[in-house]
Design a protein around this motif. Structure first.
Motif, PDB file in Angstrom:
ATOM      1  N   ALA A 224       0.784  -7.094 -26.278  1.00 39.32           N
ATOM      2  CA  ALA A 224       0.456  -6.905 -27.692  1.00 39.32           C
ATOM      3  C   ALA A 224       0.301  -8.244 -28.404  1.00 39.32           C
ATOM      4  O   ALA A 224      -0.585  -8.420 -29.256  1.00 39.32           O
ATOM      5  N   LYS A 225       1.152  -9.201 -28.071  1.00 42.08           N
ATOM      6  CA  LYS A 225       1.059 -10.516 -28.699  1.00 42.08           C
ATOM      7  C   LYS A 225      -0.184 -11.270 -28.222  1.00 42.08           C
ATOM      8  O   LYS A 225      -0.864 -11.923 -29.022  1.00 42.08           O
ATOM      9  N   VAL A 226      -0.489 -11.145 -26.930  1.00 42.11           N
ATOM     10  CA  VAL A 226      -1.687 -11.796 -26.402  1.00 42.11           C
ATOM     11  C   VAL A 226      -2.930 -11.158 -27.004  1.00 42.11           C
ATOM     12  O   VAL A 226      -3.883 -11.849 -27.382  1.00 42.11           O
ATOM     13  N   TRP A 227      -2.938  -9.838 -27.128  1.00 39.83           N
ATOM     14  CA  TRP A 227      -4.072  -9.127 -27.738  1.00 39.83           C
ATOM     15  C   TRP A 227      -4.362  -9.671 -29.134  1.00 39.83           C
ATOM     16  O   TRP A 227      -5.518  -9.936 -29.479  1.00 39.83           O
ATOM     17  N   SER A 228      -3.330  -9.830 -29.927  1.00 38.86           N
ATOM     18  CA  SER A 228      -3.519 -10.366 -31.282  1.00 38.86           C
ATOM     19  C   SER A 228      -4.119 -11.767 -31.240  1.00 38.86           C
ATOM     20  O   SER A 228      -5.013 -12.099 -32.024  1.00 38.86           O
ATOM     21  N   ALA A 229      -3.676 -12.579 -30.292  1.00 39.55           N
ATOM     22  CA  ALA A 229      -4.161 -13.956 -30.212  1.00 39.55           C
ATOM     23  C   ALA A 229      -5.617 -14.036 -29.802  1.00 39.55           C
ATOM     24  O   ALA A 229      -6.310 -14.995 -30.164  1.00 39.55           O
ATOM     25  N   VAL A 230      -6.113 -13.036 -29.035  1.00 38.76           N
ATOM     26  CA  VAL A 230      -7.498 -13.101 -28.571  1.00 38.76           C
ATOM     27  C   VAL A 230      -8.452 -12.261 -29.401  1.00 38.76           C
ATOM     28  O   VAL A 230      -9.665 -12.283 -29.151  1.00 38.76           O
ATOM     29  N   THR A 231      -7.950 -11.542 -30.407  1.00 34.35           N
ATOM     30  CA  THR A 231      -8.832 -10.701 -31.227  1.00 34.35           C
ATOM     31  C   THR A 231      -8.779 -11.023 -32.710  1.00 34.35           C
ATOM     32  O   THR A 231      -9.747 -10.740 -33.431  1.00 34.35           O
ATOM     33  N   ASP A 232      -7.707 -11.574 -33.202  1.00 41.01           N
ATOM     34  CA  ASP A 232      -7.551 -11.857 -34.636  1.00 41.01           C
ATOM     35  C   ASP A 232      -8.233 -13.182 -34.968  1.00 41.01           C
ATOM     36  O   ASP A 232      -7.834 -14.229 -34.450  1.00 41.01           O
ATOM     37  N   PRO A 233      -9.259 -13.169 -35.829  1.00 40.64           N
ATOM     38  CA  PRO A 233      -9.955 -14.421 -36.153  1.00 40.64           C
ATOM     39  C   PRO A 233      -9.041 -15.529 -36.659  1.00 40.64           C
ATOM     40  O   PRO A 233      -9.300 -16.707 -36.404  1.00 40.64           O
ATOM     41  N   ALA A 234      -7.949 -15.170 -37.342  1.00 40.08           N
ATOM     42  CA  ALA A 234      -7.017 -16.185 -37.839  1.00 40.08           C
ATOM     43  C   ALA A 234      -6.336 -16.901 -36.677  1.00 40.08           C
ATOM     44  O   ALA A 234      -6.014 -18.093 -36.768  1.00 40.08           O
ATOM     45  N   HIS A 235      -6.099 -16.191 -35.579  1.00 39.67           N
ATOM     46  CA  HIS A 235      -5.531 -16.819 -34.384  1.00 39.67           C
ATOM     47  C   HIS A 235      -6.614 -17.485 -33.544  1.00 39.67           C
ATOM     48  O   HIS A 235      -6.410 -18.573 -33.007  1.00 39.67           O
ATOM     49  N   LEU A 236      -7.765 -16.828 -33.439  1.00 39.69           N
ATOM     50  CA  LEU A 236      -8.854 -17.371 -32.623  1.00 39.69           C
ATOM     51  C   LEU A 236      -9.263 -18.769 -33.071  1.00 39.69           C
ATOM     52  O   LEU A 236      -9.533 -19.641 -32.244  1.00 39.69           O
ATOM     53  N   ARG A 237      -9.296 -18.994 -34.371  1.00 37.52           N
ATOM     54  CA  ARG A 237      -9.788 -20.297 -34.844  1.00 37.52           C
ATOM     55  C   ARG A 237      -8.873 -21.453 -34.432  1.00 37.52           C
ATOM     56  O   ARG A 237      -9.266 -22.617 -34.518  1.00 37.52           O
ATOM     57  N   GLN A 238      -7.676 -21.144 -33.953  1.00 33.16           N
ATOM     58  CA  GLN A 238      -6.757 -22.199 -33.539  1.00 33.16           C
ATOM     59  C   GLN A 238      -6.935 -22.616 -32.078  1.00 33.16           C
ATOM     60  O   GLN A 238      -6.411 -23.650 -31.672  1.00 33.16           O
ATOM     61  N   TRP A 239      -7.681 -21.808 -31.302  1.00 33.49           N
ATOM     62  CA  TRP A 239      -7.853 -22.176 -29.894  1.00 33.49           C
ATOM     63  C   TRP A 239      -9.238 -21.883 -29.330  1.00 33.49           C
ATOM     64  O   TRP A 239      -9.648 -22.490 -28.342  1.00 33.49           O
ATOM     65  N   PHE A 240      -9.972 -20.972 -29.949  1.00 32.82           N
ATOM     66  CA  PHE A 240     -11.298 -20.581 -29.458  1.00 32.82           C
ATOM     67  C   PHE A 240     -12.320 -21.653 -29.840  1.00 32.82           C
ATOM     68  O   PHE A 240     -12.155 -22.330 -30.860  1.00 32.82           O
ATOM     69  N   PRO A 241     -13.409 -21.820 -29.057  1.00 32.82           N
ATOM     70  CA  PRO A 241     -14.334 -22.928 -29.332  1.00 32.82           C
ATOM     71  C   PRO A 241     -15.225 -22.749 -30.544  1.00 32.82           C
ATOM     72  O   PRO A 241     -15.996 -23.655 -30.871  1.00 32.82           O
ATOM     73  N   SER A 242     -15.175 -21.613 -31.241  1.00 32.14           N
ATOM     74  CA  SER A 242     -15.948 -21.450 -32.464  1.00 32.14           C
ATOM     75  C   SER A 242     -15.170 -20.559 -33.425  1.00 32.14           C
ATOM     76  O   SER A 242     -14.213 -19.883 -33.032  1.00 32.14           O
ATOM     77  N   GLU A 243     -15.597 -20.571 -34.672  1.00 31.79           N
ATOM     78  CA  GLU A 243     -15.016 -19.664 -35.653  1.00 31.79           C
ATOM     79  C   GLU A 243     -15.699 -18.307 -35.502  1.00 31.79           C
ATOM     80  O   GLU A 243     -16.915 -18.220 -35.358  1.00 31.79           O
ATOM     81  N   VAL A 244     -14.894 -17.241 -35.541  1.00 37.99           N
ATOM     82  CA  VAL A 244     -15.387 -15.915 -35.188  1.00 37.99           C
ATOM     83  C   VAL A 244     -15.152 -14.930 -36.321  1.00 37.99           C
ATOM     84  O   VAL A 244     -14.107 -14.949 -36.972  1.00 37.99           O
ATOM     85  N   THR A 245     -16.128 -14.067 -36.541  1.00 36.39           N
ATOM     86  CA  THR A 245     -15.901 -12.846 -37.311  1.00 36.39           C
ATOM     87  C   THR A 245     -16.181 -11.688 -36.366  1.00 36.39           C
ATOM     88  O   THR A 245     -17.067 -11.767 -35.504  1.00 36.39           O
ATOM     89  N   VAL A 246     -15.414 -10.600 -36.507  1.00 38.89           N
ATOM     90  CA  VAL A 246     -15.560  -9.505 -35.551  1.00 38.89           C
ATOM     91  C   VAL A 246     -15.234  -8.173 -36.207  1.00 38.89           C
ATOM     92  O   VAL A 246     -14.266  -8.047 -36.961  1.00 38.89           O
TER      93      VAL A 246
END
Length: 282
Positions: free
Chosen positions: A28-50
Protein backbone atom coordinates in the motif's frame (compact mmCIF):
# COMPACT_ATOMS: atom_id res chain seq x y z
CA UNK A 1 21.10 -2.02 -6.16
CA UNK A 2 22.92 -4.34 -8.51
CA UNK A 3 22.38 -3.74 -12.24
CA UNK A 4 23.20 -7.40 -12.87
CA UNK A 5 19.72 -8.41 -11.62
CA UNK A 6 18.10 -6.50 -14.49
CA UNK A 7 17.37 -7.87 -17.97
CA UNK A 8 16.82 -6.64 -21.52
CA UNK A 9 15.00 -8.71 -24.15
CA UNK A 10 13.98 -7.90 -27.71
CA UNK A 11 11.25 -9.51 -29.84
CA UNK A 12 9.23 -8.35 -32.85
CA UNK A 13 10.95 -4.97 -32.95
CA UNK A 14 10.16 -4.09 -29.33
CA UNK A 15 12.54 -4.23 -26.37
CA UNK A 16 11.56 -4.88 -22.76
CA UNK A 17 13.70 -3.74 -19.85
CA UNK A 18 12.84 -5.60 -16.63
CA UNK A 19 14.05 -4.30 -13.26
CA UNK A 20 13.07 -5.61 -9.85
CA UNK A 21 13.70 -4.16 -6.42
CA UNK A 22 12.87 -5.47 -2.96
CA UNK A 23 11.60 -2.71 -0.71
CA UNK A 24 11.15 -2.82 3.06
CA UNK A 25 7.66 -1.34 2.90
CA UNK A 26 4.15 -2.80 2.43
CA UNK A 27 2.46 -2.74 -0.99
CA UNK A 28 0.00 0.00 0.00
CA UNK A 29 2.84 2.40 0.79
CA UNK A 30 4.69 1.52 -2.41
CA UNK A 31 1.47 1.94 -4.42
CA UNK A 32 1.07 5.48 -3.09
CA UNK A 33 4.67 6.30 -3.98
CA UNK A 34 4.27 5.15 -7.59
CA UNK A 35 0.82 6.63 -8.28
CA UNK A 36 0.48 9.86 -6.27
CA UNK A 37 1.83 12.82 -8.29
CA UNK A 38 2.98 14.51 -5.06
CA UNK A 39 5.23 11.50 -4.39
CA UNK A 40 6.14 10.88 -8.03
CA UNK A 41 7.66 14.32 -8.46
CA UNK A 42 10.26 13.45 -5.81
CA UNK A 43 11.73 10.49 -7.70
CA UNK A 44 10.13 10.07 -11.15
CA UNK A 45 11.95 11.63 -14.15
CA UNK A 46 9.08 14.00 -15.01
CA UNK A 47 6.18 15.77 -13.37
CA UNK A 48 3.00 13.74 -13.81
CA UNK A 49 -0.72 14.29 -13.81
CA UNK A 50 -2.89 11.17 -13.85
CA UNK A 51 -6.53 10.15 -13.92
CA UNK A 52 -5.98 6.91 -12.00
CA UNK A 53 -8.30 4.51 -13.83
CA UNK A 54 -7.96 2.33 -16.94
CA UNK A 55 -8.26 4.67 -19.92
CA UNK A 56 -7.41 7.69 -17.77
CA UNK A 57 -5.26 10.44 -19.28
CA UNK A 58 -1.73 11.22 -18.18
CA UNK A 59 0.69 14.05 -18.92
CA UNK A 60 4.46 14.12 -18.44
CA UNK A 61 6.29 17.44 -18.15
CA UNK A 62 10.02 17.78 -17.69
CA UNK A 63 10.88 19.93 -14.64
CA UNK A 64 11.86 23.45 -15.65
CA UNK A 65 10.73 22.98 -19.25
CA UNK A 66 7.56 24.90 -20.13
CA UNK A 67 5.23 24.38 -23.07
CA UNK A 68 6.41 20.82 -23.80
CA UNK A 69 4.59 17.82 -22.36
CA UNK A 70 4.08 14.24 -23.48
CA UNK A 71 0.86 12.36 -23.00
CA UNK A 72 -0.09 8.84 -22.07
CA UNK A 73 -2.99 6.64 -21.06
CA UNK A 74 -3.47 4.43 -18.01
CA UNK A 75 -3.78 0.81 -19.17
CA UNK A 76 -4.02 -0.85 -15.75
CA UNK A 77 -4.82 0.44 -12.27
CA UNK A 78 -5.41 -2.33 -9.73
CA UNK A 79 -4.65 -1.00 -6.26
CA UNK A 80 -2.29 -1.91 -4.67
CA UNK A 81 -0.67 -4.36 -7.09
CA UNK A 82 -0.56 -3.05 -10.69
CA UNK A 83 -0.15 0.35 -12.34
CA UNK A 84 0.63 0.52 -16.05
CA UNK A 85 0.47 3.23 -18.68
CA UNK A 86 1.70 4.42 -22.04
CA UNK A 87 4.18 7.28 -22.27
CA UNK A 88 4.39 8.40 -25.88
CA UNK A 89 5.24 5.18 -27.76
CA UNK A 90 6.58 3.43 -24.64
CA UNK A 91 4.73 1.32 -22.09
CA UNK A 92 5.58 1.12 -18.39
CA UNK A 93 4.25 -1.56 -16.05
CA UNK A 94 4.74 -1.36 -12.27
CA UNK A 95 3.80 -4.54 -10.42
CA UNK A 96 3.86 -4.72 -6.61
CA UNK A 97 3.63 -7.99 -4.67
CA UNK A 98 3.90 -8.79 -0.98
CA UNK A 99 7.42 -9.95 -0.06
CA UNK A 100 7.54 -10.92 3.60
CA UNK A 101 6.92 -7.71 5.54
CA UNK A 102 7.93 -5.67 2.50
CA UNK A 103 7.28 -5.62 -1.23
CA UNK A 104 8.77 -6.74 -4.52
CA UNK A 105 8.50 -3.99 -7.14
CA UNK A 106 8.92 -5.04 -10.77
CA UNK A 107 9.20 -2.46 -13.54
CA UNK A 108 8.86 -3.51 -17.17
CA UNK A 109 9.60 -0.70 -19.63
CA UNK A 110 8.80 -1.62 -23.25
CA UNK A 111 10.14 0.57 -26.06
CA UNK A 112 11.32 0.54 -29.67
CA UNK A 113 14.88 1.86 -29.39
CA UNK A 114 16.91 -1.19 -28.34
CA UNK A 115 20.20 0.73 -28.31
CA UNK A 116 18.75 3.16 -25.78
CA UNK A 117 18.43 0.28 -23.31
CA UNK A 118 21.52 1.17 -21.27
CA UNK A 119 20.38 4.79 -20.99
CA UNK A 120 16.91 3.78 -19.84
CA UNK A 121 18.31 1.21 -17.39
CA UNK A 122 20.81 3.61 -15.82
CA UNK A 123 18.12 6.29 -15.58
CA UNK A 124 15.59 3.99 -13.92
CA UNK A 125 18.33 2.63 -11.65
CA UNK A 126 18.81 6.12 -10.22
CA UNK A 127 15.07 6.79 -10.06
CA UNK A 128 14.47 3.56 -8.16
CA UNK A 129 17.26 4.47 -5.76
CA UNK A 130 15.49 7.78 -5.12
CA UNK A 131 12.17 5.94 -4.68
CA UNK A 132 13.75 3.70 -2.04
CA UNK A 133 15.09 6.76 -0.23
CA UNK A 134 11.65 8.38 -0.30
CA UNK A 135 10.03 5.28 1.16
CA UNK A 136 12.71 5.14 3.87
CA UNK A 137 11.91 8.72 4.87
CA UNK A 138 15.19 10.08 3.50
CA UNK A 139 15.05 13.15 1.21
CA UNK A 140 15.75 11.66 -2.25
CA UNK A 141 19.16 12.65 -3.53
CA UNK A 142 21.13 10.75 -6.16
CA UNK A 143 23.93 12.02 -8.33
CA UNK A 144 23.51 11.98 -12.08
CA UNK A 145 25.30 9.11 -13.79
CA UNK A 146 28.64 10.30 -15.16
CA UNK A 147 28.69 7.33 -17.52
CA UNK A 148 29.94 4.46 -15.40
CA UNK A 149 26.48 3.04 -14.72
CA UNK A 150 25.46 3.42 -18.37
CA UNK A 151 28.59 1.60 -19.55
CA UNK A 152 28.03 -1.20 -17.02
CA UNK A 153 24.51 -1.76 -18.34
CA UNK A 154 25.71 -1.53 -21.95
CA UNK A 155 28.21 -4.30 -21.29
CA UNK A 156 25.68 -6.38 -19.34
CA UNK A 157 23.12 -6.13 -22.14
CA UNK A 158 25.77 -6.68 -24.87
CA UNK A 159 24.69 -3.56 -26.77
CA UNK A 160 28.12 -2.81 -28.23
CA UNK A 161 28.24 -5.61 -30.79
CA UNK A 162 27.95 -4.81 -34.46
CA UNK A 163 26.32 -6.87 -37.19
CA UNK A 164 27.18 -7.96 -40.70
CA UNK A 165 24.23 -7.37 -43.02
CA UNK A 166 23.71 -8.90 -46.45
CA UNK A 167 22.76 -6.31 -49.06
CA UNK A 168 22.31 -6.38 -52.84
CA UNK A 169 25.72 -4.68 -53.13
CA UNK A 170 27.51 -7.10 -50.81
CA UNK A 171 28.09 -7.34 -47.05
CA UNK A 172 27.81 -4.27 -44.83
CA UNK A 173 29.16 -3.92 -41.31
CA UNK A 174 26.99 -1.80 -39.04
CA UNK A 175 27.31 -0.56 -35.46
CA UNK A 176 24.92 1.49 -33.37
CA UNK A 177 26.11 2.55 -29.94
CA UNK A 178 25.07 5.16 -27.42
CA UNK A 179 27.96 7.34 -26.23
CA UNK A 180 28.24 9.25 -22.94
CA UNK A 181 29.87 12.55 -23.88
CA UNK A 182 28.66 15.41 -26.13
CA UNK A 183 29.19 15.11 -29.88
CA UNK A 184 31.78 17.89 -29.80
CA UNK A 185 33.87 15.94 -27.27
CA UNK A 186 33.58 12.75 -29.33
CA UNK A 187 34.61 14.61 -32.50
CA UNK A 188 37.62 16.15 -30.73
CA UNK A 189 38.84 12.71 -29.64
CA UNK A 190 38.35 11.25 -33.11
CA UNK A 191 40.16 14.06 -34.93
CA UNK A 192 42.88 14.77 -32.32
CA UNK A 193 43.15 18.24 -33.83
CA UNK A 194 43.49 16.89 -37.39
CA UNK A 195 40.28 18.27 -38.87
CA UNK A 196 39.13 16.24 -41.89
CA UNK A 197 39.34 17.85 -45.31
CA UNK A 198 37.54 16.62 -48.42
CA UNK A 199 39.91 14.60 -50.58
CA UNK A 200 42.57 14.27 -47.88
CA UNK A 201 43.11 11.03 -45.91
CA UNK A 202 40.68 10.50 -43.05
CA UNK A 203 42.13 11.21 -39.59
CA UNK A 204 43.42 8.05 -37.92
CA UNK A 205 40.74 8.14 -35.23
CA UNK A 206 38.08 7.29 -37.81
CA UNK A 207 39.94 4.23 -39.12
CA UNK A 208 40.44 0.63 -38.03
CA UNK A 209 42.95 -2.06 -38.84
CA UNK A 210 40.47 -3.38 -41.43
CA UNK A 211 39.55 0.04 -42.83
CA UNK A 212 42.68 2.12 -43.54
CA UNK A 213 42.51 5.84 -44.21
CA UNK A 214 41.35 6.91 -47.64
CA UNK A 215 40.07 10.15 -49.14
CA UNK A 216 37.37 11.97 -47.18
CA UNK A 217 34.13 12.22 -49.15
CA UNK A 218 32.02 14.05 -46.55
CA UNK A 219 32.82 15.94 -43.37
CA UNK A 220 30.33 17.90 -41.28
CA UNK A 221 31.71 18.62 -37.82
CA UNK A 222 30.77 17.31 -35.31
CA UNK A 223 28.28 14.86 -36.80
CA UNK A 224 29.41 13.18 -40.05
CA UNK A 225 32.64 11.79 -41.51
CA UNK A 226 32.76 9.50 -44.55
CA UNK A 227 35.71 8.22 -46.54
CA UNK A 228 36.73 5.60 -49.09
CA UNK A 229 38.93 2.88 -47.66
CA UNK A 230 38.84 0.90 -50.94
CA UNK A 231 37.86 1.80 -54.52
CA UNK A 232 34.65 -0.16 -53.88
CA UNK A 233 34.30 0.44 -50.15
CA UNK A 234 33.25 3.24 -47.80
CA UNK A 235 33.21 4.00 -44.09
CA UNK A 236 30.66 6.40 -42.63
CA UNK A 237 30.49 7.77 -39.06
CA UNK A 238 27.35 9.58 -37.91
CA UNK A 239 26.79 11.14 -34.47
CA UNK A 240 23.04 11.63 -34.20
CA UNK A 241 20.44 12.28 -31.53
CA UNK A 242 20.96 10.02 -28.53
CA UNK A 243 19.06 8.97 -25.41
CA UNK A 244 20.09 11.38 -22.70
CA UNK A 245 23.78 10.65 -22.26
CA UNK A 246 25.28 11.91 -25.52
CA UNK A 247 25.09 11.22 -29.26
CA UNK A 248 24.13 7.94 -30.88
CA UNK A 249 26.96 6.60 -33.01
CA UNK A 250 25.97 4.87 -36.25
CA UNK A 251 28.95 3.44 -38.13
CA UNK A 252 28.87 1.50 -41.39
CA UNK A 253 31.52 -0.07 -43.59
CA UNK A 254 30.88 -1.41 -47.06
CA UNK A 255 33.29 -3.15 -49.37
CA UNK A 256 33.70 -5.23 -52.46
CA UNK A 257 31.94 -8.57 -52.73
CA UNK A 258 33.68 -11.05 -50.46
CA UNK A 259 35.59 -8.56 -48.29
CA UNK A 260 36.43 -9.77 -44.78
CA UNK A 261 33.29 -8.41 -43.10
CA UNK A 262 33.58 -10.47 -39.91
CA UNK A 263 37.16 -9.31 -39.36
CA UNK A 264 36.04 -5.75 -40.08
CA UNK A 265 33.29 -6.03 -37.48
CA UNK A 266 35.76 -7.26 -34.88
CA UNK A 267 38.16 -4.44 -35.70
CA UNK A 268 35.45 -1.81 -35.37
CA UNK A 269 34.26 -3.30 -32.09
CA UNK A 270 37.75 -2.93 -30.66
CA UNK A 271 38.05 0.61 -32.05
CA UNK A 272 34.69 1.77 -30.68
CA UNK A 273 35.33 0.29 -27.25
CA UNK A 274 38.69 2.09 -27.22
CA UNK A 275 36.86 5.32 -28.06
CA UNK A 276 34.28 4.74 -25.30
CA UNK A 277 37.02 4.10 -22.74
CA UNK A 278 38.85 7.26 -23.79
CA UNK A 279 35.66 9.31 -23.45
CA UNK A 280 35.11 7.95 -19.96
CA UNK A 281 38.69 8.72 -18.98
CA UNK A 282 38.32 12.29 -20.21
Amino acid sequence: MNPHSDTLTTADGRTALRMERRLAHPPAKVWSAVTDPAHLRQWFPSEVTVDLRPGGAMTFAMPGVSGIAMTGTVTDAEEPRLFAFTWGEDHLRWEITQDGEGSLLVLVHTFGDRFGGASFASGWHLCLTALSQLLDGVPPGVERDAGELHEAYLEQFDLGRGVVEDTADGPRVRFERQLVRPAEAVWAVLTSGDEPVAGAPAPAGFTSRQAPAGPVTEAVAPTVLAYRWHPEGTVRWELGQGTGHGPRLALTQTGPEGFAADAARDAWHARIEQLAARLMAD
